[in-house]
Enzyme design. Sequence first.
Site, mmCIF file in Angstrom:
data_model
loop_
_atom_site.group_PDB
_atom_site.id
_atom_site.type_symbol
_atom_site.label_atom_id
_atom_site.label_comp_id
_atom_site.label_asym_id
_atom_site.label_seq_id
_atom_site.Cartn_x
_atom_site.Cartn_y
_atom_site.Cartn_z
ATOM 1 N N ALA A 162 -0.393 -3.065 -7.674
ATOM 2 C CA ALA A 162 -1.367 -2.421 -8.547
ATOM 3 C C ALA A 162 -1.172 -2.856 -9.995
ATOM 4 C CB ALA A 162 -1.261 -0.900 -8.408
ATOM 5 N N ARG A 214 0.088 7.124 12.269
ATOM 6 C CA ARG A 214 1.511 7.368 12.014
ATOM 7 C C ARG A 214 1.934 8.824 12.151
ATOM 8 N NH1 ARG A 214 2.121 3.171 6.944
ATOM 9 N NH2 ARG A 214 1.966 1.362 8.302
ATOM 10 N N GLU A 227 0.106 3.433 -5.350
ATOM 11 C CA GLU A 227 0.706 4.566 -4.659
ATOM 12 C C GLU A 227 0.940 5.747 -5.608
ATOM 13 O OE1 GLU A 227 4.001 3.448 -2.126
ATOM 14 O OE2 GLU A 227 4.505 5.539 -1.696
ATOM 15 N N LEU A 243 -1.537 -1.706 0.620
ATOM 16 C CA LEU A 243 -1.665 -2.989 -0.081
ATOM 17 C C LEU A 243 -3.115 -3.165 -0.516
ATOM 18 C CD1 LEU A 243 0.567 -5.260 2.190
ATOM 19 C CD2 LEU A 243 1.217 -3.941 0.191
#
Lengths: 637, 277
Positions: free
Chosen positions: A44, A330, A425, A441
């Site tokens: 980022a 997940r 993030e 990403l």
Amino acid sequence: MELDAKVPGGPLETKWERYRSDVKLVSPGNKRKYKVLIVGTGLAGAAAAATLAELGYGVEVFTFHDSPRRAHSIAAQGGINAAKNYQNDGDSVWRLFYDTLKGGDFRSREANVYRLAEVSLNIIDQCVAQGVPFAREYGGLLANRSFGGAQVSRTFYCRGQTGQQLLLGAYQALSRQVGEGRIALHTYAEMLDLIVDDRKAQGIVVRDLRTGAIRSYTGDAVILATGGYSNVFYLSTNAAGCNVTATFRAYKRGAAFANPCYTQIHPTCIPVRGDYQKKLTLMSESLRNDGRVWVPKESADRRPPDQVPDPDRDYYLERMYPSYGNLAPRDIASRAAKKVCDEGRGVGEGGRGVYLDFQDAMARAGEAVIREKYGNLFDMYHEITGEDPYRVPMRIYPAPHYTMGGLWVDYNLMSNLPGLFVLGEANFSDHGANRLGASALMQGLADGYFIISYTIGSYLATKKAGRLAADAAACRQTEQEVKQRISRILSIKGKRTATSIHHELGKLLWDRCGMARNEQGLKKALQGIPALREEFWHNVSVPGDGDDLNQALEYAGRVADYLEFAELLCLDALTRNESCGGHFREEHQTLEGEARRDDEQYSFVSAWEYAGPDKSPALNKEPLRFQRVHPSERSYK
Amino acid sequence: MRVTLHVWRQKNARSEGKLVTYQVPQVDPDMSFLEMLDVLNEELVGKGEEPIAFDYDCREGICGTCSLVINGRPHGPEGGAATCQVYMRNFHDGDEIYIEPWRARAFPLIKDLVVDRSAFDRVIQAGGFVSVNTGGTPDGNTLPIAKTTQEKAMDAAACIGCGACVAACPNASAMLFVAAKVSHLGLLPQGQPERARRARKMVAQMDAEGFGNCSNYFECEAACPKEISVEFIAWMNRDYLKARLTEPDTVTPGMGAKVGPSPVAGHDATAKKHPVA
Ligand SMILES: Cc1cc2nc3c(=O)[nH]c(=O)nc-3n(C[C@H](O)[C@H](O)[C@H](O)COP(=O)(O)OP(=O)(O)OC[C@H]3O[C@@H](n4cnc5c(N)ncnc54)[C@H](O)[C@@H]3O)c2cc1C
């Protein structure tokens, strides 16, 4: 506190296009008059720095690492999503958008997620042009693999080193601007506070890690791209240096912290070995393309894996989620692993592990194919555990990995503090309560290359170029506070290491606020954390002084922030009295043990506002409004 | 198991350094080398002594932060692994282990085992990129690239920028590092327009930073945690020679570096090791 998300009007599909046509611009000749400070050189930060400098803005970049290329993004393994539909398997911007929104359990902002899916297309083109060596098919075109929570193949990759190659692309673009004198780069530079004056973010206070010198830098805007806070759990898959300091300091200066309890526990990590471990190792989700997850059907079954015949194995993901199987998202895969281990069916030392088995894939495709796809991950596993995964199935267990929570931002990626932008993030915006694989990403590069370059204009165009003098009262005052804090830490000279206190905090959080949470446990955690904080401020040992490289001091400062932040995390988890995504409150589950959302009461973003020392922070709510999508029960069966 | 460590301790660049001996009595063979050092540091901090400063971050062999010359070998005995991937099961009970920093003039020491590798960044800043701005790039599938070409580029691109090649080289040469980037970009179609210029500029900056010449010792390849092949050095030499032939050997304005001696492998063994070594 006013939380205006500033989502543009009009149909979802054309919001971003309209925004770009309408947004105020800074003229080329005026851009260089503005100075933007960027903290962080991960995907980022590096992408934003390169892009803004190319446009002509004055840019200064800060990282505590010795080089911009060391940012934690470098460690990402599996890949990056984009809705290119190169495989002709039915992908589209809409599908990527919907998968991401559903993957996040309908707890993210619809318009931001749609924009993310849109710009995903440009990211791949940009990276290819930079020379990122993405995997290719024999015909020379780009290859794809699948990741969790999707039924299409949209993940681009560079062996098991996708983050490395993407970061090197952004790092090289940044380096080019440094070489041309358009970016001032500060390495070994740790931001320890945010300078707020006239209720706007105007600068940062930075410590030079080599000399200990503390000084202020001021600018027209500040961008934080400082990554996530998984290391609050002590053991996580994040690099050792990842920390919450930059965002937490900004919070204490008035930026709202959103959804801190949305933390992601990744299902496929190498299980904990000993007390001396400082971090855990991820085994990329891409392995679940070919690996099958199983445990013995019977809890008493202690046979080595190759002696457990198929009928005695429980391929529990395939059984519980037949349509997604081993590629269940997940949060769901992690909880399922916990469940079978809680039933006593876990494998390996301590019974906290499940098998990830490649025998079938090797029999089907041949060992060579598996070696080509995952060779470096297999080698890594072999090095760490001493076991050869080509012969014996891997043993894996969930571990903290990613944090969806972060500083609150509006559609412009600006926090409630004018002039403070947050990317990657470090912000909260796109992944709701659970992130899908290969989407971090994508988000980091979307924010850095393609979004901030427009949205920062919306702020700067309304502001006269000009910044606070570095010796202004606000700077001096903030510097003073930073210095005092450091001297205080150095003067304690107690008996305990910061590591041991951090480790204790991590255990407390993992037990009480990890994969499963409940009211009682969270209340216990909220009692335990202040006691640990007391222990730190009275009994920590930090040798050495503040005026040269002192790694113990750097670390202690970060632990001090975790000790406050952990409380906010637990408070958020307690307040969100529903289950959603990675936030699983045991009180709220379906009969089959799945997370049960409560849309009527909890369809909002929790944005916490600092209220002062020893005061409970204030909860502000940004309601989530869905224009095009109807939140449904999230099913992967 | 028990090991005895001899560790380079040096307060800062200005002070003298020396080897200090430490005992680590309880080593689990499953510990990584750095975890073993963590255990020692915990003990030192608990006693109020300054811990040993050493670099690390990802502990997965990809960030390139960790270093250490272990018993004379950068990244230790294993080969094909960074220090953070070295496990104590490769050592024996009673071993004496020497731990020193990377030593090279271009990598000045900061403290104990930590050195400043920003010279590598400056080499990249000089030319290690493709000059495309954000936006306006063609579709990713416009140019097909042969799988073998892409794989070869990826082999070179795998460099983690740790500096072990420099630390291993008797001349402290950075040829493998520079060659890896020149080859990665030079192999791909996207890197062609600047191919000659890139090689020239990066080599010039490498010389300006005080790295030594390559004398074909190939210690770099042996020490490289990513096993990057010295073939890429030959590849770069060809590119560099071509660049000198096709483009006049000019000093680029504003670069502050002049083109040094040809990096073409010869037998010039001018030692450029750090004086404290
Ligand atoms: C092992 C692993 C594998 C992963 N694999 C994938 C994957 O395959 N696909 C995917 O999409 N995602 C993956 N992720 C997630 C993804 O890598 C991260 O979310 C993403 O890279 C974060 O990028 P970022 O730019 O926001 O921050 P980071 O890359 O973490 O960068 C943070 C930057 O901020 C700087 N910084 C922080 N605090 C300060 C401070 N106080 N002062 C100065 N500088 C500061 C740091 O030096 C660094 O430069 C993975 C994560 C892990 C842990």
